[in-house]
Design a protein around this motif. Sequence first.
Motif, PDB file in Angstrom:
ATOM      1  N   UNK A 175       0.840  -1.190   0.000  1.00 59.29           N
ATOM      2  CA  UNK A 175       0.000   0.000   0.000  1.00 59.29           C
ATOM      3  C   UNK A 175       0.876   1.241   0.000  1.00 59.29           C
ATOM      4  N   UNK A 176       0.313   2.343  -0.466  1.00 63.53           N
ATOM      5  CA  UNK A 176       1.048   3.604  -0.527  1.00 63.53           C
ATOM      6  C   UNK A 176       0.054   4.758  -0.565  1.00 63.53           C
ATOM      7  N   UNK A 177       0.552   5.921  -0.241  1.00 68.32           N
ATOM      8  CA  UNK A 177      -0.256   7.133  -0.316  1.00 68.32           C
ATOM      9  C   UNK A 177       0.108   7.940  -1.541  1.00 68.32           C
ATOM     10  N   UNK A 178      -0.838   8.732  -2.027  1.00 62.15           N
ATOM     11  CA  UNK A 178      -0.566   9.595  -3.177  1.00 62.15           C
ATOM     12  C   UNK A 178      -1.627  10.671  -3.303  1.00 62.15           C
ATOM     13  N   UNK A 221       4.694  -2.747  -7.492  1.00 60.37           N
ATOM     14  CA  UNK A 221       3.317  -2.295  -7.693  1.00 60.37           C
ATOM     15  C   UNK A 221       2.777  -1.813  -6.358  1.00 60.37           C
ATOM     16  N   UNK A 222       2.230  -0.605  -6.355  1.00 59.96           N
ATOM     17  CA  UNK A 222       1.681  -0.027  -5.132  1.00 59.96           C
ATOM     18  C   UNK A 222       0.182   0.221  -5.298  1.00 59.96           C
ATOM     19  N   UNK A 223      -0.560  -0.241  -4.306  1.00 63.08           N
ATOM     20  CA  UNK A 223      -2.004  -0.016  -4.243  1.00 63.08           C
ATOM     21  C   UNK A 223      -2.208   1.294  -3.475  1.00 63.08           C
ATOM     22  N   UNK A 245      -6.199   2.319   6.933  1.00 64.68           N
ATOM     23  CA  UNK A 245      -6.731   1.203   7.724  1.00 64.68           C
ATOM     24  C   UNK A 245      -7.886   0.501   7.018  1.00 64.68           C
ATOM     25  N   UNK A 246      -8.674   1.254   6.270  1.00 64.53           N
ATOM     26  CA  UNK A 246      -9.808   0.682   5.542  1.00 64.53           C
ATOM     27  C   UNK A 246      -9.352   0.051   4.221  1.00 64.53           C
ATOM     28  N   UNK A 247      -8.489   0.735   3.496  1.00 63.81           N
ATOM     29  CA  UNK A 247      -8.118   0.335   2.133  1.00 63.81           C
ATOM     30  C   UNK A 247      -7.094  -0.792   2.043  1.00 63.81           C
ATOM     31  N   UNK A 248      -6.216  -0.919   3.029  1.00 68.82           N
ATOM     32  CA  UNK A 248      -5.092  -1.849   2.924  1.00 68.82           C
ATOM     33  C   UNK A 248      -5.539  -3.287   2.634  1.00 68.82           C
ATOM     34  N   UNK A 249      -6.705  -3.656   3.122  1.00 68.89           N
ATOM     35  CA  UNK A 249      -7.193  -5.026   2.948  1.00 68.89           C
ATOM     36  C   UNK A 249      -7.659  -5.322   1.520  1.00 68.89           C
ATOM     37  N   UNK A 250      -7.815  -4.291   0.717  1.00 65.83           N
ATOM     38  CA  UNK A 250      -8.261  -4.467  -0.671  1.00 65.83           C
ATOM     39  C   UNK A 250      -7.092  -4.683  -1.637  1.00 65.83           C
TER      40      UNK A 250
END
Length: 193
Positions: free
Chosen positions: A65-68, A161-163, A177-182
């Motif tokens: 996961x990553x932020x952008x 690859x970063x989500x 916390x919500x998105x990481x599981x996707x």
Amino acid sequence: MIKINEELNFPVDDTLFVFALDSEAGKVFNDKNKLITGIGKVNAAMELSKEIHSRKPKLIVNLGSAGSKGFSKGDVVCCTKFVQRDMDVRGLGFELYETPLSGVPVVLEYGLKMENIKEGICGSGDSFEMNHSETVYNIVDMEAYPLALIAMKENIPFLCLKYISDDAGSDAADDWAVQVHLASEAFKKILFS
């Protein structure tokens, strides 16, 4: 097979899938060569170095996961360039993000480009970045830079690859916390479909 482009493919059995957290891998990668490094540059570097010497992978794939602010939540971005965003030795006359006397450029270019995936520049550092305003990199994470550097020094092809889990803004922690599981399902569609 992991298909990078029309000319480049790697067997799944010879590929090492590297994650910081098991929550980023989900159950999708349980039957693959999976490495969970833990959070941060030191953990990532130490664990990957050990794993390379025991497994000798033909391809390293960093997924996480990553932020952008430049990409949308839920996007998967292929990072081909990397910046060590917390390296600042300007007081000694070096450029911002330059690792002194390393011979490594400020922007490390070592990553395979996967067809039909947006490209980004990943800034890695040992802080969870909120209120991102930097322009040298457009994605923030905490592990990719040392993974790319080690893969380069070991002469192993590297795919990152970063989500995008958050906008690296003031709500980043809650969004992550919500998105990481996707993330794992998004990676599955790209790598195994």
